[in-house]
Scaffold this active site. Sequence first.
Site, mmCIF file in Angstrom:
data_model
loop_
_atom_site.group_PDB
_atom_site.id
_atom_site.type_symbol
_atom_site.label_atom_id
_atom_site.label_comp_id
_atom_site.label_asym_id
_atom_site.label_seq_id
_atom_site.Cartn_x
_atom_site.Cartn_y
_atom_site.Cartn_z
ATOM 1 N N GLY A 161 0.767 -1.102 0.149
ATOM 2 C CA GLY A 161 -0.079 -0.013 0.076
ATOM 3 C C GLY A 161 0.677 1.213 0.142
ATOM 4 O O GLY A 161 0.199 2.337 0.274
ATOM 5 N N SER A 162 2.067 1.252 -0.483
ATOM 6 C CA SER A 162 2.909 2.402 -0.331
ATOM 7 C C SER A 162 2.231 3.342 -1.493
ATOM 8 O O SER A 162 2.311 4.674 -1.186
ATOM 9 C CB SER A 162 4.256 2.221 -0.547
ATOM 10 O OG SER A 162 4.596 1.899 -1.877
ATOM 11 N N ASN A 163 1.801 2.917 -2.783
ATOM 12 C CA ASN A 163 1.309 3.811 -3.645
ATOM 13 C C ASN A 163 -0.296 4.557 -3.182
ATOM 14 O O ASN A 163 -0.479 5.613 -3.290
ATOM 15 C CB ASN A 163 0.890 3.363 -5.033
ATOM 16 C CG ASN A 163 2.220 3.204 -5.965
ATOM 17 O OD1 ASN A 163 2.714 4.122 -6.300
ATOM 18 N ND2 ASN A 163 2.819 2.125 -6.017
ATOM 19 N N LYS A 170 -14.704 -17.361 -9.944
ATOM 20 C CA LYS A 170 -14.095 -15.858 -10.606
ATOM 21 C C LYS A 170 -15.325 -14.961 -10.819
ATOM 22 O O LYS A 170 -15.182 -13.774 -10.476
ATOM 23 C CB LYS A 170 -13.167 -16.077 -11.610
ATOM 24 C CG LYS A 170 -12.344 -14.906 -12.050
ATOM 25 C CD LYS A 170 -11.632 -15.295 -13.140
ATOM 26 C CE LYS A 170 -10.076 -14.989 -13.080
ATOM 27 N NZ LYS A 170 -9.175 -15.356 -14.166
ATOM 28 N N ARG A 214 -4.881 -8.248 -9.306
ATOM 29 C CA ARG A 214 -5.747 -9.300 -10.032
ATOM 30 C C ARG A 214 -6.174 -8.471 -11.443
ATOM 31 O O ARG A 214 -6.092 -7.182 -11.409
ATOM 32 C CB ARG A 214 -7.027 -9.333 -9.027
ATOM 33 C CG ARG A 214 -6.752 -10.214 -8.236
ATOM 34 C CD ARG A 214 -7.919 -10.795 -7.475
ATOM 35 N NE ARG A 214 -7.609 -11.671 -6.189
ATOM 36 C CZ ARG A 214 -7.379 -12.980 -6.479
ATOM 37 N NH1 ARG A 214 -7.586 -13.563 -7.460
ATOM 38 N NH2 ARG A 214 -6.995 -13.651 -5.511
ATOM 39 N N ASN A 229 -4.289 2.333 -13.463
ATOM 40 C CA ASN A 229 -3.552 1.534 -12.764
ATOM 41 C C ASN A 229 -2.024 1.960 -13.041
ATOM 42 O O ASN A 229 -1.740 2.811 -13.746
ATOM 43 C CB ASN A 229 -3.519 0.014 -13.701
ATOM 44 C CG ASN A 229 -2.563 -1.144 -12.821
ATOM 45 O OD1 ASN A 229 -2.372 -1.211 -11.835
ATOM 46 N ND2 ASN A 229 -1.808 -1.667 -13.951
ATOM 47 N N HIS A 276 1.823 0.400 -12.997
ATOM 48 C CA HIS A 276 2.783 -0.839 -13.351
ATOM 49 C C HIS A 276 4.130 -0.748 -13.347
ATOM 50 O O HIS A 276 4.434 0.384 -13.890
ATOM 51 C CB HIS A 276 1.957 -1.349 -14.892
ATOM 52 C CG HIS A 276 2.972 -2.619 -15.384
ATOM 53 N ND1 HIS A 276 2.344 -3.890 -14.664
ATOM 54 C CD2 HIS A 276 3.807 -2.988 -15.919
ATOM 55 C CE1 HIS A 276 3.354 -4.778 -15.112
ATOM 56 N NE2 HIS A 276 4.147 -4.537 -15.996
HETATM 57 C C1 GAR Z 1 4.109 -1.397 -7.065
HETATM 58 O O1 GAR Z 1 5.522 -1.778 -7.677
HETATM 59 C C2 GAR Z 1 3.160 -1.430 -8.303
HETATM 60 O O2 GAR Z 1 3.667 -0.899 -9.222
HETATM 61 C C3 GAR Z 1 2.988 -2.970 -8.529
HETATM 62 O O3 GAR Z 1 3.056 -3.674 -7.397
HETATM 63 C C4 GAR Z 1 3.940 -2.632 -6.191
HETATM 64 C C5 GAR Z 1 2.743 -2.410 -5.091
HETATM 65 O O4 GAR Z 1 3.423 -1.626 -4.085
HETATM 66 N N1 GAR Z 1 1.828 -3.555 -9.075
HETATM 67 C C6 GAR Z 1 1.831 -4.448 -10.129
HETATM 68 O O5 GAR Z 1 2.670 -5.075 -10.286
HETATM 69 C C7 GAR Z 1 0.459 -4.700 -10.878
HETATM 70 N N2 GAR Z 1 0.702 -5.769 -11.575
HETATM 71 P P1 GAR Z 1 2.558 -0.837 -3.158
HETATM 72 O O6 GAR Z 1 1.375 -1.802 -2.498
HETATM 73 O O7 GAR Z 1 3.424 -0.709 -1.900
HETATM 74 O O8 GAR Z 1 1.904 0.189 -3.545
#
Ligand code: GAR
Length: 205
Positions: free
Chosen positions: A14-16, A67, A93, A109, A111
């Site tokens: 959850g840092s984003n 699903k 997901r 999103n 990525h």
């Molecule tokens: C982040 O690096 C994000 O870009 C990636 O997971 C991490 C989540 O970090 N997302 C994916 O790979 C989506 N396919 P966070 O939970 O600290 O935000």
Amino acid sequence: MNKKRILIFASGRGSNAEAIHEAAINGTVNGEVIGVICDHADAQVLKRAERWNVPTTVIEMKACRDKADFNEKILEAAKSYNPDLICLAGYMRICGENLINAFENKIINIHPALLPSFRGLHAQRQAVEAGVKVSGCTVHFVGTGLDDGPIITQVAVPVYDDDTEDTLADRILQQEHPAYVRVVTAYCADELKIAGHHVSGMHTK
Ligand code: GAR
């Protein structure tokens, strides 16, 4: 302009999500994080949301018939928050078509690679294994395919000779937070325009 109602979808750390919430609290983003939907009951993002005093909904796949049932429950939960914007922030997901159709052009999103390279899981590992010299992150509207949909912004970082998946992931993550905040800021200011596969509003000379 009314504050936008931002709903976060997350699976883990959850840092984003924290960066987006922080930007809403300090006024950078004209919006408010109004809820978190999470597919893992033990995810760290739920602790963060508790600290923010933001409601959460947990829907785990193992508690669903299949699903389709999971996708139905996710849609129902998302609608109950009445969001203007859904931010996938480490949500591991693929969104159901029912969600994408219900919230057309309202799901974003992040990525950890420069799409269309390295879609799917372990994007940073894929980049290291491929030997690319530049990688980065992409913020994009969510389409029906895996990590596709119109690209809003990208930030590149170098890949060094001795990088591992983890060192590269850290370097990319440092760029993810400000990149995601810039996009959410622009979205909440109604500055993004979508025409087919092209998004304008953030990359002017
Ligand atoms: C982040 O690096 C994000 O870009 C990636 O997971 C991490 C989540 O970090 N997302 C994916 O790979 C989506 N396919 P966070 O939970 O600290 O935000």
